[in-house]
Write a protein that holds these residues in place. Structure first.
Motif, PDB file in Angstrom:
ATOM      1  N   ARG A 489      -3.965  15.390  -3.590  1.00 27.46           N
ATOM      2  CA  ARG A 489      -4.399  15.378  -2.194  1.00 27.46           C
ATOM      3  C   ARG A 489      -5.680  14.561  -2.029  1.00 27.46           C
ATOM      4  N   GLU A 490      -6.621  14.741  -2.967  1.00 28.78           N
ATOM      5  CA  GLU A 490      -7.874  13.996  -2.887  1.00 28.78           C
ATOM      6  C   GLU A 490      -7.664  12.512  -3.175  1.00 28.78           C
ATOM      7  N   LEU A 491      -6.684  12.231  -4.032  1.00 29.25           N
ATOM      8  CA  LEU A 491      -6.448  10.857  -4.448  1.00 29.25           C
ATOM      9  C   LEU A 491      -5.797  10.019  -3.352  1.00 29.25           C
ATOM     10  N   GLY A 492      -5.053  10.666  -2.446  1.00 34.35           N
ATOM     11  CA  GLY A 492      -4.314   9.946  -1.412  1.00 34.35           C
ATOM     12  C   GLY A 492      -5.115   8.899  -0.676  1.00 34.35           C
ATOM     13  N   PRO A 493      -6.252   9.270  -0.053  1.00 32.81           N
ATOM     14  CA  PRO A 493      -7.043   8.271   0.681  1.00 32.81           C
ATOM     15  C   PRO A 493      -7.604   7.171  -0.221  1.00 32.81           C
ATOM     16  N   ARG A 494      -7.848   7.499  -1.489  1.00 33.09           N
ATOM     17  CA  ARG A 494      -8.417   6.519  -2.413  1.00 33.09           C
ATOM     18  C   ARG A 494      -7.398   5.462  -2.834  1.00 33.09           C
ATOM     19  N   ARG A 495      -6.128   5.822  -2.834  1.00 36.57           N
ATOM     20  CA  ARG A 495      -5.100   4.888  -3.305  1.00 36.57           C
ATOM     21  C   ARG A 495      -5.096   3.585  -2.517  1.00 36.57           C
ATOM     22  N   ALA A 496      -5.437   3.678  -1.225  1.00 37.50           N
ATOM     23  CA  ALA A 496      -5.442   2.471  -0.397  1.00 37.50           C
ATOM     24  C   ALA A 496      -6.448   1.447  -0.919  1.00 37.50           C
ATOM     25  N   PRO A 522       3.169  -0.171   3.491  1.00 41.00           N
ATOM     26  CA  PRO A 522       1.927   0.516   3.090  1.00 41.00           C
ATOM     27  C   PRO A 522       1.131   1.046   4.273  1.00 41.00           C
ATOM     28  N   LEU A 523       1.133   0.294   5.381  1.00 43.45           N
ATOM     29  CA  LEU A 523       0.414   0.730   6.581  1.00 43.45           C
ATOM     30  C   LEU A 523       1.054   1.975   7.176  1.00 43.45           C
ATOM     31  N   ALA A 524       2.394   2.005   7.164  1.00 45.81           N
ATOM     32  CA  ALA A 524       3.099   3.162   7.707  1.00 45.81           C
ATOM     33  C   ALA A 524       2.848   4.403   6.855  1.00 45.81           C
ATOM     34  N   ILE A 525       2.847   4.244   5.542  1.00 51.12           N
ATOM     35  CA  ILE A 525       2.617   5.384   4.647  1.00 51.12           C
ATOM     36  C   ILE A 525       1.227   5.971   4.863  1.00 51.12           C
ATOM     37  N   GLN A 526       0.242   5.113   5.109  1.00 48.70           N
ATOM     38  CA  GLN A 526      -1.128   5.581   5.342  1.00 48.70           C
ATOM     39  C   GLN A 526      -1.380   5.963   6.799  1.00 48.70           C
ATOM     40  N   GLY A 527      -0.351   5.802   7.651  1.00 48.80           N
ATOM     41  CA  GLY A 527      -0.490   6.183   9.055  1.00 48.80           C
ATOM     42  C   GLY A 527      -1.432   5.284   9.826  1.00 48.80           C
ATOM     43  N   ILE A 528      -1.429   4.020   9.506  1.00 47.92           N
ATOM     44  CA  ILE A 528      -2.354   3.077  10.138  1.00 47.92           C
ATOM     45  C   ILE A 528      -1.630   2.281  11.222  1.00 47.92           C
ATOM     46  N   GLY A 529      -2.108   2.387  12.466  1.00 50.35           N
ATOM     47  CA  GLY A 529      -1.628   1.573  13.562  1.00 50.35           C
ATOM     48  C   GLY A 529      -0.223   1.912  14.042  1.00 50.35           C
ATOM     49  N   SER A 530       0.126   1.316  15.174  1.00 48.88           N
ATOM     50  CA  SER A 530       1.480   1.430  15.709  1.00 48.88           C
ATOM     51  C   SER A 530       2.353   0.382  15.043  1.00 48.88           C
ATOM     52  N   ARG A 531       3.661   0.411  15.327  1.00 49.44           N
ATOM     53  CA  ARG A 531       4.553  -0.582  14.734  1.00 49.44           C
ATOM     54  C   ARG A 531       4.147  -1.994  15.150  1.00 49.44           C
ATOM     55  N   ALA A 572      -0.275  -6.232  -1.660  1.00 54.63           N
ATOM     56  CA  ALA A 572      -1.399  -5.574  -2.318  1.00 54.63           C
ATOM     57  C   ALA A 572      -2.657  -5.609  -1.451  1.00 54.63           C
ATOM     58  N   LEU A 573      -2.766  -6.626  -0.578  1.00 53.19           N
ATOM     59  CA  LEU A 573      -3.949  -6.769   0.269  1.00 53.19           C
ATOM     60  C   LEU A 573      -3.805  -6.074   1.620  1.00 53.19           C
ATOM     61  N   ALA A 574      -2.637  -5.514   1.895  1.00 53.96           N
ATOM     62  CA  ALA A 574      -2.350  -4.974   3.232  1.00 53.96           C
ATOM     63  C   ALA A 574      -3.346  -3.908   3.661  1.00 53.96           C
ATOM     64  N   LEU A 575      -3.831  -3.095   2.725  1.00 55.06           N
ATOM     65  CA  LEU A 575      -4.723  -1.981   3.057  1.00 55.06           C
ATOM     66  C   LEU A 575      -6.190  -2.318   2.807  1.00 55.06           C
ATOM     67  N   ASP A 576      -6.509  -3.598   2.700  1.00 60.48           N
ATOM     68  CA  ASP A 576      -7.881  -4.047   2.445  1.00 60.48           C
ATOM     69  C   ASP A 576      -8.498  -3.323   1.254  1.00 60.48           C
ATOM     70  N   PRO A 577      -7.901  -3.452   0.073  1.00 56.87           N
ATOM     71  CA  PRO A 577      -8.423  -2.731  -1.095  1.00 56.87           C
ATOM     72  C   PRO A 577      -9.772  -3.292  -1.541  1.00 56.87           C
ATOM     73  N   ARG A 578     -10.479  -2.490  -2.296  1.00 53.85           N
ATOM     74  CA  ARG A 578     -11.743  -2.925  -2.885  1.00 53.85           C
ATOM     75  C   ARG A 578     -11.554  -3.346  -4.340  1.00 53.85           C
ATOM     76  N   VAL A 579     -10.452  -2.877  -4.947  1.00 53.44           N
ATOM     77  CA  VAL A 579     -10.136  -3.236  -6.328  1.00 53.44           C
ATOM     78  C   VAL A 579      -8.684  -3.686  -6.397  1.00 53.44           C
ATOM     79  N   LEU A 580      -8.441  -4.832  -7.019  1.00 49.93           N
ATOM     80  CA  LEU A 580      -7.093  -5.347  -7.204  1.00 49.93           C
ATOM     81  C   LEU A 580      -6.854  -5.563  -8.694  1.00 49.93           C
ATOM     82  N   VAL A 581      -5.776  -4.967  -9.204  1.00 54.57           N
ATOM     83  CA  VAL A 581      -5.367  -5.181 -10.591  1.00 54.57           C
ATOM     84  C   VAL A 581      -4.143  -6.088 -10.563  1.00 54.57           C
TER      85      VAL A 581
END
Length: 740
Positions: A489-496, A522-531, A572-581
């Motif tokens: 549960r805590e990890l969910g928001p961090r995954r983005a 990825p945006l839909a899974i995180q509940g970001i924005g409308s379609r 991979a960039l869709a959620l504006d990550p801070r770390v990319l592997v």
């Protein structure tokens, strides 16, 4: 058979040394209403004992030419014109029964993917022995003895024991050796090696290619080496044929082709190659656009749409073959002459006016914006590592001072083991020791490169960094918080904020979803924005990675490999990550597409202040992308430091061996001494060697290496090495490796 005077001149006079002559060869493949022309008017010749390298991008017709020689065209394929003369025997139109007598006996092929070419249900001894029984009528016992002899010849350890192994029980390098043994068991006159080392590590690649060279010399064979790696061609081919869009663009002796390149496509390919000596501040040159559709027959030069020097004549009239000194030929209306310009500082805007006969730089006719050079200190110029001098070095225990820049990602003593079937001698559970105590930090906006052979634990480590897998012990600390201690549960928001770019873009993209849906997911899974907002974001992402909006409605299979890799980066960039592997982000791409993707990754990292971890076995790629480098061997970091420190003043024998094995696209580059190469197979991670894990392959190993594990110690600055006998070399100087 159609033969022209120009063709005869290009092929040279036929004599007793000529074993294969291809004249005006054309092939078509019919699939329903669609007809593809993968080979069109190809002229090539092969002499006795010679290695002919055939190079070009994917879809250029390299492999199809080899399959035509073997009489193994795919369903719907046929030779429509031309001649294949094998020592006086015309292969085109040869009855199937006579072709079978030649195939595998006089002409053999080493296929690209050993795992699919070898039968998974049959033991390797049976598969190596099969050609001897078919072509020479040998008894089962005699054929088995011959198979064991060939397995020993190609360097399989304990060949009598490995005869009864199945393909899946062998490593990639060993399977490739089995493929070579199968091809050579009947001592053919010609061996066609189709990308024989594409999927192999640089160290194993060097061994396989050296093995092929040695066997060719010892057995008096001729070889056709098909590859897209110009470095491999430079080191191992006597002559080169460069193919583009099913045609031969340029041929000639290897030294002449590299030093006096004439066709603009060849020049562009050579200019696109990242090298160990490339100035990291400079953007890589890339060939714009994509190869043409081979189902459409175009007038004029097929490279014209991608060439900035193209004129109306190029677009309307196909260039004729021009024959120069020493059999150096090219088909280009506006040839260049001179070596590639990989290190040249490119102009900020590449236009047709920027193209000169001297530079030969190709670009689209529409101006192409080039990103400004990366603002980092100039790297120390360094020569390719050809040997390593051992000098006593005073080392001290590692101290981890606070970084001037706060760490965005910190890895602390990370460990991961995977259970495998069965138990050990004393009943203990057997595990694969994938990652064994790895620690490093990545600052904001920094790129950390991880290099090493397959099986060293790079990808396992990468999956733990983005929380796709959890470690057995140790921590991954992201922005001051321990990701490994978080609940789901805590990890969910961090995954983005932690994203991964996977190696195989074809497998990581859902084939049933359109690209637009893949980018919105990825945006839909995180509940970001409308379609509607997600669609706008998907359009922005495509623009960021340089793809047209029409891609949104396509499926993954409708895109090229380079386009799919760009989609993978966009997702991979869709959620504006801070770390990319990025796990092997360009390993499956042609050199031209590879440079495009590498430039794109550099640009996006700077624009978004991304912290990146780039995983690769390609040392030239990591040198271009990374600010700091970590070298992994069998689950452990053996050397870390800035890119200039690790590449310019190598301290670990393993790193020196990897660098020595990198094939430089320069026939005049010195060949590495045998003692520098990393020899043999990677030991099993189930039961790694005691002490230093590299000692079983190290020329410097002593008793202390077997009894004590070397800790990471500081050489100078941030440069650290885990070795009892670290190396010292002056930056830019060759080094000498001496066996103790």
């Amino acid at each position: 058979m159609r033969t022209s005077e120009g063709t005869e001149n290009a092929l040279g006079p036929a004599d007793d040394s000529r074993v294969l002559t291809i004249r005006d060869l054309s092939v078509e493949i019919r699939r329903g209403d669609r007809v593809v022309h993968p080979v069109s008017g190809v002229n090539l010749a092969l002499d006795r004992g010679e290695t002919l390298g055939i190079v070009g991008e994917t879809g250029s017709g390299k492999s199809m030419t080899g399959l035509a020689i073997m009489g193994m065209l795919p369903a719907g394929g046929r030779v429509t014109d031309g001649s294949i003369d094998f020592g006086g025997t015309e292969l085109v139109g040869l009855p199937a029964e006579r072709y079978r007598a030649i195939r595998g006996n006089d002409i053999a092929m080493v296929f690209q993917d050993s795992m699919t070419a070898l039968n998974p249900t049959r033991r390797i001894g049976e598969q190596v022995a099969e050609p001897v029984r078919l072509h020479h009528g040998a008894s089962k016992r005699a054929a088995r003895a011959r198979a064991a002899e060939l397995l020993d010849l190609v360097g399989i350890p304990r060949p009598a024991e490995r005869m009864d192994d199945y393909p899946h029980q062998l490593s990639g390098g060993m399977r490739q050796r089995v493929m070579i043994a199968t091809a050579l068991v009947c001592e053919p006159r010609i061996v066609i090696a189709d990308e024989p080392t594409t999927a192999l590590d640089v160290s194993i690649q060097a061994e396989i290619l050296d093995l092929l060279d040695d066997l060719r010399s010892r057995l008096g064979m001729s070889m056709i080496l098909v590859t897209h790696d110009m470095g491999v061609i430079a080191r191992h081919a006597d002559r080169v044929g460069v193919m583009y869009a099913g045609r031969v663009a340029e041929t000639g002796p290897t030294p002449a082709l590299f030093s006096h390149t004439q066709h603009r496509y060849t020049h562009a390919l050579l200019s696109s190659i990242p090298s160990l000596t490339h100035d990291r501040r400079e953007k890589l040159f890339s060939v714009p656009g994509a190869p043409p559709d081979l189902a459409v027959l175009h007038a004029g030069c097929p490279f014209a749409p991608r060439c900035a020097a193209a004129t109306d004549r190029c677009r309307e009239e196909r260039p004729t073959l021009s024959v120069g000194e020493g059999g150096h030929t090219h088909a280009c209306w506006h040839p260049v002459s001179g070596p590639a310009v990989r290190a040249q500082h490119l102009p900020e805007t590449v236009t047709p006016e920027a193209v000169t006969p001297e530079t030969g730089i190709s670009a689209t006719l529409k101006p192409v914006t080039v990103v400004s050079p990366h603002l980092t200190p100039a790297p120390v110029a360094s020569a390719p590592v050809t040997s390593v001098t051992v000098t006593p070095v005073t080392v001290s225990p590692v101290v981890h001072p606070e970084r001037e820049t706060a760490s965005r990602l910190r890895v602390v003593d990370l460990r991961r083991e995977y259970p495998v079937g069965g138990r050990g001698l004393f009943g203990e559970r057997r595990t694969v020791k994938a990652v064994s105590g790895v620690s490093f930090e990545v600052a904001a906006g920094e790129t950390f490169g991880l290099v090493g052979e397959s099986g060293c634990g790079k990808s396992s480590l990468g999956r733990m960094l983005v929380a796709l897998d959890r470690p057995d012990s140790g921590e991954v600390i992201f922005d001051g918080a321990s990701v490994t201690r978080m609940s789901s549960r805590e990890l969910g928001p961090r995954r983005a904020q932690l994203q991964m770019m996977f190696q195989d873009s074809n497998a990581s993209l859902d084939p049933r979803m359109r690209i637009g849906a893949i980018l919105r997911e990825p945006l839909a899974i995180q509940g970001i924005g409308s379609r509607a907002e997600r669609t706008v974001r998907a359009r922005e992402l495509l623009g960021d990675v340089g793809l047209p909006l029409s891609v949104l409605e396509r499926y993954p299979h409708e895109l090229s490999g380079g386009q799919r890799q760009r989609v993978g980066l966009a997702r991979a960039l869709a959620l504006d990550p801070r770390v990319l592997v990025a796990d092997e982000p360009v390993s499956a791409l042609d050199v031209s597409v590879r440079s495009q993707v590498l430039n794109l990754m550099r640009r996006i990292q700077r624009e978004r202040d991304l912290s990146s971890v780039v995983i690769s076995h390609d040392l030239a790629v990591v040198r271009y992308l990374a600010d700091r480098v970590g070298v992994m061997y069998l689950g452990k970091l053996v050397e870390t430091g800035t890119t200039d420190e690790v590449y310019g003043a190598t301290a670990h024998p393993y790193t020196a061996g990897l660098l020595a094995a990198v094939p430089e696209a320069d026939p005049g580059a010195p060949s590495p001494r045998a003692g520098v190469r990393v020899r043999g197979e990677l030991p099993s991670p189930i039961d790694p060697p005691s002490g230093c894990r590299f000692r079983t392959r190290c020329a410097l190993a002593t008793e202390v290496c077997a009894s004590a594990e070397p800790p990471l110690t500081t050489v100078t600055g941030s440069h650290q090495v885990a070795c009892h006998h670290p190396l010292r070399s002056q930056a830019g100087q060759p080094v000498e490796l001496t066996t103790r």
